[in-house]
Design a protein around this motif. Structure first.
Motif, PDB file in Angstrom:
ATOM      1  N   MET A 175       0.835  -1.199   0.000  1.00  0.00           N
ATOM      2  CA  MET A 175       0.000   0.000   0.000  1.00  0.00           C
ATOM      3  C   MET A 175       0.875   1.256   0.000  1.00  0.00           C
ATOM      4  SD  MET A 175      -3.410  -1.124   0.685  1.00  0.00           S
ATOM      5  CE  MET A 175      -4.137   0.143   1.654  1.00  0.00           C
ATOM      6  N   LYS A 176       1.982   1.172   0.749  1.00  0.00           N
ATOM      7  CA  LYS A 176       2.899   2.312   0.788  1.00  0.00           C
ATOM      8  C   LYS A 176       3.455   2.586  -0.602  1.00  0.00           C
ATOM      9  CE  LYS A 176       4.495   2.074   5.483  1.00  0.00           C
ATOM     10  NZ  LYS A 176       5.434   1.206   6.212  1.00  0.00           N
ATOM     11  N   ASN A 182      -8.584  -3.515  -4.687  1.00  0.00           N
ATOM     12  CA  ASN A 182     -10.024  -3.312  -4.618  1.00  0.00           C
ATOM     13  C   ASN A 182     -10.691  -4.470  -3.889  1.00  0.00           C
ATOM     14  OD1 ASN A 182      -9.100  -2.389  -7.665  1.00  0.00           O
ATOM     15  ND2 ASN A 182     -10.335  -0.881  -6.555  1.00  0.00           N
ATOM     16  N   MET A 183      -9.950  -5.581  -3.830  1.00  0.00           N
ATOM     17  CA  MET A 183     -10.504  -6.765  -3.185  1.00  0.00           C
ATOM     18  C   MET A 183      -9.364  -7.599  -2.618  1.00  0.00           C
ATOM     19  SD  MET A 183     -13.304  -8.348  -2.603  1.00  0.00           S
ATOM     20  CE  MET A 183     -13.809  -9.913  -1.974  1.00  0.00           C
ATOM     21  N   VAL A 184      -9.581  -8.123  -1.402  1.00  0.00           N
ATOM     22  CA  VAL A 184      -8.596  -9.014  -0.803  1.00  0.00           C
ATOM     23  C   VAL A 184      -9.281 -10.350  -0.502  1.00  0.00           C
ATOM     24  CG1 VAL A 184      -7.226  -9.456   1.286  1.00  0.00           C
ATOM     25  CG2 VAL A 184      -7.131  -7.208   0.170  1.00  0.00           C
ATOM     26  N   VAL A 185      -8.589 -11.436  -0.838  1.00  0.00           N
ATOM     27  CA  VAL A 185      -9.065 -12.765  -0.463  1.00  0.00           C
ATOM     28  C   VAL A 185      -8.021 -13.355   0.473  1.00  0.00           C
ATOM     29  CG1 VAL A 185      -9.541 -15.109  -1.292  1.00  0.00           C
ATOM     30  CG2 VAL A 185     -10.333 -13.143  -2.609  1.00  0.00           C
ATOM     31  N   ASN A 198      -9.033  -7.670   9.945  1.00  0.00           N
ATOM     32  CA  ASN A 198      -8.925  -6.468  10.759  1.00  0.00           C
ATOM     33  C   ASN A 198      -8.291  -5.327  10.009  1.00  0.00           C
ATOM     34  OD1 ASN A 198      -9.839  -5.985  13.291  1.00  0.00           O
ATOM     35  ND2 ASN A 198      -8.395  -7.421  14.250  1.00  0.00           N
ATOM     36  N   GLN A 199      -7.157  -5.667   9.392  1.00  0.00           N
ATOM     37  CA  GLN A 199      -6.376  -4.666   8.671  1.00  0.00           C
ATOM     38  C   GLN A 199      -7.187  -4.055   7.525  1.00  0.00           C
ATOM     39  OE1 GLN A 199      -3.132  -6.381   6.547  1.00  0.00           O
ATOM     40  NE2 GLN A 199      -1.874  -4.526   6.575  1.00  0.00           N
ATOM     41  N   THR A 200      -7.833  -4.915   6.729  1.00  0.00           N
ATOM     42  CA  THR A 200      -8.577  -4.420   5.569  1.00  0.00           C
ATOM     43  C   THR A 200      -9.814  -3.646   5.995  1.00  0.00           C
ATOM     44  OG1 THR A 200      -9.646  -6.588   5.421  1.00  0.00           O
ATOM     45  CG2 THR A 200      -7.804  -6.174   3.923  1.00  0.00           C
ATOM     46  N   LYS A 201     -10.369  -4.010   7.154  1.00  0.00           N
ATOM     47  CA  LYS A 201     -11.530  -3.282   7.657  1.00  0.00           C
ATOM     48  C   LYS A 201     -11.145  -1.825   7.938  1.00  0.00           C
ATOM     49  CE  LYS A 201     -15.338  -4.019  10.872  1.00  0.00           C
ATOM     50  NZ  LYS A 201     -15.830  -4.878  11.951  1.00  0.00           N
ATOM     51  N   LEU A 202      -9.983  -1.660   8.582  1.00  0.00           N
ATOM     52  CA  LEU A 202      -9.494  -0.306   8.879  1.00  0.00           C
ATOM     53  C   LEU A 202      -9.229   0.457   7.595  1.00  0.00           C
ATOM     54  CD1 LEU A 202      -7.067  -1.153  11.828  1.00  0.00           C
ATOM     55  CD2 LEU A 202      -9.323  -0.045  11.978  1.00  0.00           C
ATOM     56  N   LEU A 203      -8.766  -0.265   6.564  1.00  0.00           N
ATOM     57  CA  LEU A 203      -8.426   0.366   5.288  1.00  0.00           C
ATOM     58  C   LEU A 203      -9.640   0.495   4.375  1.00  0.00           C
ATOM     59  CD1 LEU A 203      -5.151  -1.660   4.665  1.00  0.00           C
ATOM     60  CD2 LEU A 203      -5.267   0.776   5.199  1.00  0.00           C
ATOM     61  N   ASP A 204     -10.776  -0.065   4.836  1.00  0.00           N
ATOM     62  CA  ASP A 204     -11.999  -0.025   4.046  1.00  0.00           C
ATOM     63  C   ASP A 204     -11.856  -0.751   2.704  1.00  0.00           C
ATOM     64  OD1 ASP A 204     -14.638   0.591   4.045  1.00  0.00           O
ATOM     65  OD2 ASP A 204     -14.397   2.553   3.062  1.00  0.00           O
TER      66      ASP A 204
END
Lengths: 284, 484
Positions: A175-176, A182-185, A198-204
């Motif tokens: 990300m940096k 757009n999608m993570v599996v 958790n991480q992706t939730k914070l990153l939306d």
């Protein structure tokens, strides 16, 4: 009986099996699983189908030796057979053209993420893979993954290969560098999937996980595999196995996975003792 | 069904004296002993007992018992054969109408069927038809050499029928269709045949060996059995009908979706659906862990929520697994329990506690996420509800807690959604049950259904009756090809 066409170790304690199953091979889609029994007193366990070939009539599963059943299964060789095999079960993965898809996997989950990465690319996505392993010896399917993605990143807990750290660290690095999925599996051990969710939730960023629950029949009949998603009870076998990672109660699922820890240890101990006895007898 | 003429009487006891004969008791394993093993509880009548019991039949001109039987077994006929000690012929007589007599003789609720309408029972205790059925079925199994080898299978029709599910409905349908000369293939999702008879009913009520023999008998008639095959997933209904050459199909899928109570704590470790608990024990033989790989809890305080036969099976299993306190928790009174009286009595004899008029509202866990107690409310009975039973009403402020390190939820089953998910043209009702007409036809041409998937959770024999009705419908359809 279900014949094993090819059995080979692909990492320490991790074995790949190609099994004769023409009907399942024909039907199976990414994300689905089978239930199997190794022998006539065996338990029924779910395993995700890693690959299949409808023309040649086989499916492939990847098994890591953890407890009694997986240890026993991993003693089987080419030409041996499974006692029971049924499938394909579960809902297939929903694959869309999201834009950029990142498949994050750990342990044998990488073999299971492979067909999803491949389907994601066919659907028009740019696909990247992040693979996590405890160490280099446990890493699997890196090469296969590189063939179906636009880039593979590896992390190991001990730094013996790739970046030292966790898959979430790799995602942060990505990300940096300006690569925003757009999608993570996420597929792998529960703590890993929980961390990525958790991480992706914070990153939306939307995150789909493939849950591994204890199952008995695998067809919705018993409810052993229930989990809480979005505050509601679901049956992983028929409602899943894939769910929105942001809504999964990982703590409860983790507890439920440990339900038979004591019995599993006992079963493994009995098995290892029996194997040792047999080996001793064989040596005489 | 075959035509029937009044059987020859072999009863040597004068009519009046028959009323004086006491109903023969079922010998059973000692309750204290059996509460610690999984061997069969009922041991079966002796041959002499069976003859004495058969002599209690008064040979009515209008045998109402037959009307009470969902598969119309020729009850008076087989009873006369028992009077004549012609046990093999009695077994053959039952088999004309019932392919699973050893099963039905054990698990049918005769007291609400044949025996309820037995004329002797109007003034005395009814003839123990169920015990007699079991006796001759067991006799047949133990004396195969005495059985007629004459073929009961009609000439081949060249038609192919697929049966989905190997439970009571599927097996009954298969039996009738193979006898009618069709080729019959039974598809089973699990790794053993028998459906609820193998995963649901415990060994101590129905030894699995008996079931295997009944399945083998059908196999010897030519029925083909395929396990580990999920219709809808492994192959679809369409593929079987259009590509695999089946001319008709019967869906006997059962009520395979456990209901929960939707109360807090239900997903704690140690809380089971009855389906899971019984499947682990019966199908997977968890009670022989670690000889068998499937683990099963052994609890100290095991509670089972529910009042049906499944609840009794579960609580008695928990007792056998070593629970010092195996308890039934039921929200109505004992009178409203749907379980058979015999099962309730057997459970109590074995030391099971029965707590009625209470209902759990929450399960409480320990720090590791394992259930440790149940918070319950006391109930009172109000006006009758739709089922005709008095509705339980919570008593406010009556909360109390009981210890529970294992909970089995046995409050019924919904229908398994797999077929309706994969075959939308088969209509279902709002409960997810497959909709059929009186001969079992679904909304899809060539596809019949029967048993719990149509009615919701019911009994083995009703499922078999539905299977037989559908078999007649299938015979007709295969003859005419008409679907109107």
């Amino acid at each position: 009986m279900y014949k094993i066409i090819k059995a080979e170790f692909i990492a320490t304690g991790v074995k790949s099996f190609k099994i004769e199953a023409p009907l399942i091979a024909k039907k199976r889609e990414a994300g689905q699983f089978i239930m199997l029994r190794v022998h006539d007193r065996g338990e029924r366990i779910p395993i995700t189908i890693a690959d299949s070939n409808p023309e040649e009539g086989w499916i492939q599963i990847i098994v890591q030796s953890i407890g009694k059943t997986s240890m026993h299964l991993n003693t089987l060789e080419t030409g041996d057979a499974l006692h029971d095999l049924v499938g394909p079960l579960g809902r297939p993965t929903h694959v869309d053209n999201w834009g950029t898809l990142v498949c994050i996997s750990g342990g044998v989950g990488t073999a299971e993420a492979l067909p999803i990465a491949s389907a994601g690319r066919k659907a028009g996505n740019k696909v990247y893979s992040i693979i996590g392993a405890r160490n280099k010896d446990l890493l699997i399917a890196e090469k296969e993954m590189s063939l179906v993605t636009d880039g593979v990143f590896v992390s190991t807990d001990d730094g013996s290969y790739g970046r030292k750290g966790l898959v979430t660290d790799v995602l942060n690095d990505m990300m940096k560098d300006g690569l925003v999925p757009n999608m993570v599996v996420a597929i792998g051990p529960l703590p890993m999937m929980a961390a990525v969710s958790n991480q992706t939730k914070l990153l939306d960023i939307p995150c789909m996980v493939s849950l591994n629950a204890i199952m008995v029949d695998g067809t919705g009949m018993c409810g052993a595999c229930r989990a809480t998603v979005d505050g509601k009870t679901v049956f992983v076998c028929v409602d899943g196995p894939e769910f929105d990672g942001h809504k999964v109660d990982f703590k409860e699922l983790g507890t439920r996975q440990r339900m038979y820890k004591k019995q599993e240890a006992e079963s493994t101990k009995c098995y290892l003792e029996r194997m040792a006895d047999e080996a001793a007898k064989g040596g005489n | 069904m075959t035509k029937r003429t009044k059987p020859t009487s072999h009863n040597v006891v004068p009519m009046k004296a028959r009323f004086a004969i006491p109903r023969q008791d079922m010998p059973e394993q000692n309750p204290t002993k059996r509460a610690g093993n999984f061997l069969e509880v009922n041991l079966g009548l002796t041959a002499d007992q069976a003859v004495i019991e058969a002599q209690r039949c008064i040979e009515c001109g209008n045998p109402t018992c037959m009307e009470g039987c969902p598969v119309s077994i020729k009850i008076p006929d087989f009873i006369q054969l028992i009077c004549n000690r012609d046990f093999a012929k009695a077994a053959a007589k039952i088999k004309e109408d019932n392919s699973l007599p050893a099963v039905c003789g054990r698990v049918c609720p005769q007291e609400t069927q044949c025996e309820e309408v037995c004329v002797v029972g109007k003034r005395f205790e009814p003839v123990a038809i169920g015990r007699l059925e079991r006796f001759v079925a067991d006799y047949e199994r133990l004396h195969p050499e005495e059985m007629s080898t004459e073929s009961v299978v009609a000439e081949s029709t060249g038609k192919n029928v697929a049966i989905v599910g190997s439970g009571p409905a599927g097996l009954a349908t298969a039996a009738d269709l193979i006898k009618a000369g069709h080729a019959v293939t039974v598809f089973e999702a699990l790794h053993e045949f028998g459906g609820v008879l193998v995963y649901g009913i415990p060994e101590f009520r129905l030894p699995k060996e008996i079931l295997r023999k009944e399945v083998a008998a059908l196999e010897s008639l030519g029925v083909k059995f395929i396990k580990n095959f999920i219709v809808g997933r492994t192959q679809t209904v369409h593929e079987l009908l259009n590509e695999e050459g089946f001319d008709a199909m019967f869906l006997g899928l059962g009520a395979g979706l456990p209901r929960f109570m939707n109360i807090p704590g239900e997903n704690l470790n140690g809380v089971y659906s009855a389906n899971e608990f019984l499947t682990r024990s019966n199908l997977m033989r968890g009670y022989e862990f670690p000889d068998y790989d499937t683990p099963l809890y052994r609890a100290e305080h095991a509670i089972t929520v529910g009042g049906g036969n499944t609840a009794m099976d579960a609580v008695r299993t928990s007792k056998r697994l070593g629970a010092n306190h195996a308890t039934i928790v039921y929200r109505r009174s004992e009178e409203e329990m749907p379980a058979r009286n015999e099962e309730i009595h057997h459970a109590k004899d074995e030391g099971v506690h029965v707590m009625t008029l209470i209902n759990p509202i929450e399960f409480i866990g320990d720090e590791n996420g394992f259930v440790k107690s149940a918070r319950c409310l006391k109930m009172a009975l109000g006006e009758p509800d739709d089922s005709g039973r008095r509705r339980p009403i919570p008593i406010e402020g009556s909360e109390f807690e009981i210890p529970a390190d294992m909970v089995v939820i046995a409050v019924g089953n919904g229908s398994n959604p797999l077929i309706s998910q994969t075959t939308p043209e088969i209509s279902t009702n709002k409960w997810g049950n497959v909709v059929t007409d009186e001969i079992g036809r679904t909304s899809m041409k060539g596809v019949f259904a029967g048993g719990d998937i149509v009615t919701g959770g019911a009994t083995v024999i009703l499922a078999m009756g539905a299977g037989r009705a559908a078999a007649e419908g299938i015979n007709e359809y295969l003859k005419t090809g008409e679907w109107v």
